[in-house]
Design a protein around this motif. Structure first.
Motif, short mmCIF file in Angstrom:
data_model
loop_
_atom_site.label_atom_id
_atom_site.label_comp_id
_atom_site.label_asym_id
_atom_site.label_seq_id
_atom_site.Cartn_x
_atom_site.Cartn_y
_atom_site.Cartn_z
N GLU A 295 0.83 -1.21 0.00
CA GLU A 295 0.00 0.00 0.00
C GLU A 295 0.86 1.26 0.00
OE1 GLU A 295 -3.25 0.34 -0.45
OE2 GLU A 295 -3.45 -1.82 -0.66
N LEU A 296 2.00 1.20 0.70
CA LEU A 296 2.94 2.33 0.67
C LEU A 296 3.37 2.64 -0.76
CD1 LEU A 296 5.27 4.23 1.69
CD2 LEU A 296 6.62 2.14 2.02
N PHE A 297 3.78 1.61 -1.49
CA PHE A 297 4.30 1.84 -2.83
C PHE A 297 3.19 2.11 -3.85
CE2 PHE A 297 8.04 -0.05 -0.86
CZ PHE A 297 9.01 0.84 -1.29
N LEU A 298 2.01 1.54 -3.64
CA LEU A 298 0.87 1.90 -4.49
C LEU A 298 0.56 3.39 -4.35
CD1 LEU A 298 -1.51 -1.16 -3.94
CD2 LEU A 298 -0.50 -0.47 -6.13
N THR A 299 0.64 3.91 -3.14
CA THR A 299 0.33 5.32 -2.91
C THR A 299 1.43 6.22 -3.46
OG1 THR A 299 -0.77 4.61 -0.88
CG2 THR A 299 -0.46 6.98 -1.19
N ALA A 300 2.69 5.81 -3.29
CA ALA A 300 3.78 6.57 -3.89
C ALA A 300 3.63 6.62 -5.41
CB ALA A 300 5.13 5.94 -3.51
N ARG A 301 3.23 5.49 -6.01
CA ARG A 301 3.01 5.44 -7.45
C ARG A 301 1.86 6.37 -7.85
NH1 ARG A 301 5.80 4.11 -11.95
NH2 ARG A 301 5.47 6.35 -11.94
N ALA A 302 0.78 6.36 -7.05
CA ALA A 302 -0.36 7.24 -7.33
C ALA A 302 0.07 8.70 -7.36
CB ALA A 302 -1.44 7.02 -6.28
N CYS A 303 0.90 9.08 -6.40
CA CYS A 303 1.34 10.47 -6.32
C CYS A 303 2.16 10.88 -7.53
CB CYS A 303 2.14 10.68 -5.03
SG CYS A 303 1.15 10.55 -3.51
N THR A 304 2.99 9.96 -8.04
CA THR A 304 3.81 10.31 -9.20
C THR A 304 2.96 10.69 -10.40
OG1 THR A 304 3.99 8.04 -10.06
CG2 THR A 304 5.64 8.74 -8.45
N TYR A 305 1.81 10.04 -10.56
CA TYR A 305 0.98 10.34 -11.72
C TYR A 305 0.39 11.76 -11.64
CZ TYR A 305 1.44 5.45 -13.01
OH TYR A 305 1.96 4.22 -13.37
N LEU A 306 0.17 12.24 -10.43
CA LEU A 306 -0.31 13.62 -10.29
C LEU A 306 0.81 14.61 -10.61
CD1 LEU A 306 -2.61 13.44 -7.15
CD2 LEU A 306 -3.08 12.85 -9.54
N GLY A 307 2.04 14.25 -10.22
CA GLY A 307 3.18 15.07 -10.63
C GLY A 307 3.35 15.08 -12.13
N TRP A 308 3.09 13.93 -12.74
CA TRP A 308 3.17 13.82 -14.20
C TRP A 308 2.18 14.78 -14.86
CZ3 TRP A 308 -0.37 12.25 -17.94
CH2 TRP A 308 0.16 11.89 -19.20
N ILE A 309 0.96 14.85 -14.34
CA ILE A 309 -0.03 15.78 -14.89
C ILE A 309 0.49 17.21 -14.76
CG2 ILE A 309 -2.35 16.75 -14.66
CD1 ILE A 309 -3.21 14.09 -13.41
N ARG A 310 0.95 17.56 -13.58
CA ARG A 310 1.34 18.94 -13.30
C ARG A 310 2.48 19.40 -14.20
NH1 ARG A 310 4.52 22.16 -9.62
NH2 ARG A 310 3.36 24.09 -9.21
N SER A 311 3.41 18.52 -14.50
CA SER A 311 4.56 18.91 -15.32
C SER A 311 4.29 18.81 -16.81
CB SER A 311 5.78 18.04 -14.95
OG SER A 311 5.51 16.68 -15.20
N ARG A 312 3.10 18.34 -17.19
CA ARG A 312 2.79 18.15 -18.61
C ARG A 312 1.41 18.71 -18.96
NH1 ARG A 312 6.16 14.59 -16.68
NH2 ARG A 312 7.61 13.39 -17.98
N GLN A 313 1.00 19.75 -18.29
CA GLN A 313 -0.36 20.25 -18.48
C GLN A 313 -0.59 20.82 -19.88
OE1 GLN A 313 -2.32 22.26 -14.98
NE2 GLN A 313 -0.27 22.11 -14.10
N GLU A 314 0.50 21.04 -20.62
CA GLU A 314 0.33 21.53 -21.99
C GLU A 314 -0.11 20.44 -22.94
OE1 GLU A 314 4.43 19.77 -22.12
OE2 GLU A 314 3.19 20.84 -20.64
N THR A 315 -0.05 19.17 -22.50
CA THR A 315 -0.36 18.07 -23.39
C THR A 315 -1.82 17.66 -23.30
OG1 THR A 315 0.15 16.30 -21.81
CG2 THR A 315 2.00 17.22 -23.06
N HIS A 316 -2.35 17.24 -24.43
CA HIS A 316 -3.74 16.76 -24.49
C HIS A 316 -3.92 15.54 -23.59
CE1 HIS A 316 -7.64 15.64 -26.18
NE2 HIS A 316 -7.15 14.43 -26.36
N THR A 317 -2.93 14.64 -23.58
CA THR A 317 -3.04 13.41 -22.80
C THR A 317 -3.19 13.71 -21.31
OG1 THR A 317 -1.71 12.22 -24.42
CG2 THR A 317 -1.91 11.24 -22.25
N ALA A 318 -2.36 14.62 -20.79
CA ALA A 318 -2.43 14.96 -19.37
C ALA A 318 -3.78 15.56 -19.01
CB ALA A 318 -1.29 15.91 -19.00
N ARG A 319 -4.27 16.45 -19.85
CA ARG A 319 -5.59 17.07 -19.56
C ARG A 319 -6.70 16.03 -19.59
NH1 ARG A 319 -3.32 20.99 -23.09
NH2 ARG A 319 -4.58 20.24 -24.83
N GLU A 320 -6.62 15.10 -20.50
CA GLU A 320 -7.65 14.08 -20.66
C GLU A 320 -7.65 13.10 -19.49
OE1 GLU A 320 -9.06 11.57 -24.47
OE2 GLU A 320 -7.04 11.09 -23.79
N LEU A 321 -6.48 12.73 -19.00
CA LEU A 321 -6.37 11.72 -17.95
C LEU A 321 -6.50 12.28 -16.55
CD1 LEU A 321 -3.41 9.54 -19.29
CD2 LEU A 321 -5.86 9.10 -19.50
#
Length: 341
Positions: A295-321
């Protein structure tokens, strides 16, 4: 933001294909047919040559990895192939290079491009269609995935890194430090106040647990770091790994958490989870204590995807997901905090 970033995905695709066509000359493949396979972080094309041979050409996202990091990725893939782990074979150019750089009038910042031998098969699943409901099939494939993950970690734990080897780290700092590799997820502008507080609380607890977690070769080495269904090619019951773009140093449990994260809502999740663990244990030790950290690593993984969105907000994929990734991350954080002491 560049002119290219302001274009629609469809128009970006036009210019990426132009760049791909220009790149083919480096491998003596001018005039080959190109068809888009995937365009998210990178653009990947199937190359169909006149002699019937097929290849996979990859155009890298600008600025994500240094040239040294990309060369290191290819070095590790070659070493994995040498050890008997089925990964795509990188193909050198006619003058012996593994990477080339190309640009166009619109894509002015040069993009790194590489070419691989084509891998037959189909992805284990997709975000849209999931894994399906054939439990026997899922059991077989995830057991194979577990064995493959263990063999990859065995190789990485023993491999002597070449001089100048450079890859990022999914370690404490890379996951929940002040400057995580994929960005400060708790500052994502799309979060509401309650979501932000939840994730900040989860980050604090993740940080405390990871600061005490063992980083010996038994638990930490190079990892693929992107065992999602679309990167797992199934061919007559055999799995092949593709897309090492996110590969770096990290905990082995982070690898397994990544393999499970996006399938948790699937009907066959319990089957896949147990098969993954059982398969892994056939090739490498995995203690119950390590599994208690899932559960620790599932949550760490979850958090990375939100960082991915934040650093790629110019992309259609990030906005869609973004809406689904935020929902999943908050639900995962709630489970983690509820289960933690």
């Amino acid at each position: 933001m560049s002119t290219f970033d302001n274009l629609s995905p469809e128009h970006q695709g036009v210019h990426l294909k132009e760049l791909a066509q220009r790149s083919l000359r480096h491998w003596g493949l001018e005039g080959s047919d190109l068809s888009l396979v995937k365009y998210r972080e990178n653009a990947v094309y199937q190359v169909s040559a006149g002699d019937g041979e097929r290849y996979a050409l990859r155009i890298h996202r600008h600025g994500y990895h240094s040239l040294a990091a990309l060369q290191s990725e290819l070095q590790w893939m070659a070493a994995l192939n040498d050890s008997g782990i089925a990964v795509p074979e990188v193909l050198p150019t006619t003058d012996g290079r593994l990477l080339v750089s190309e640009s166009t009038e619109v894509i002015m910042a040069p993009r790194h491009v590489d070419l691989f031998a084509w891998i037959d098969g189909s992805p284990l699943g997709s975000e849209e269609e999931g894994l399906g409901d054939n439990a026997e099939h899922v059991d077989k494939l995830y057991a194979e995935l577990g064995r493959t993950a263990a063999e990859l970690h065995n190789q990485a734990s023993q491999w002597e890194l070449p001089e100048g080897f450079e890859r990022h780290a999914w370690d404490h700092e890379g996951l929940v430090g002040e400057a995580p590799f994929w960005g400060r997820f708790w500052e994502l502008e799309l979060l509401d106040d309650s979501q932000r507080r939840l994730l900040e609380t989860a980050r604090d607890r993740i940080s405390r647990e990871l600061s005490e977690y063992d980083r010996s070769p038994q638990r930490y080495s190079l990892i693929h770091a992107d065992f999602v269904p679309e990167n797992l090619m199934a061919d007559n019951g055999r799995l092949r790994l593709i897309d090492f773009d996110d590969a770096g140093f990290g905990w082995h449990m982070f690898e397994l958490a990544t393999a499970l994260y996006f399938i948790q809502e699937e009907p066959c999740y319990p089957v896949a989870r147990q098969a993954l663990i059982d398969g892994y244990r056939q090739r490498r030790a995995l203690s119950d204590g390590d599994l208690d950290r899932l559960e620790l690593f599932l949550t760490a993984r979850a958090c990375t995807y939100l960082g991915w969105i934040r650093s790629r907000q110019e992309t259609h994929t990030a906005r869609e997901l973004a809406p689904d990734l935020i929902r999943r991350a908050c639900e995962q954080a709630e489970r983690y905090l509820a289960a933690s002491p």
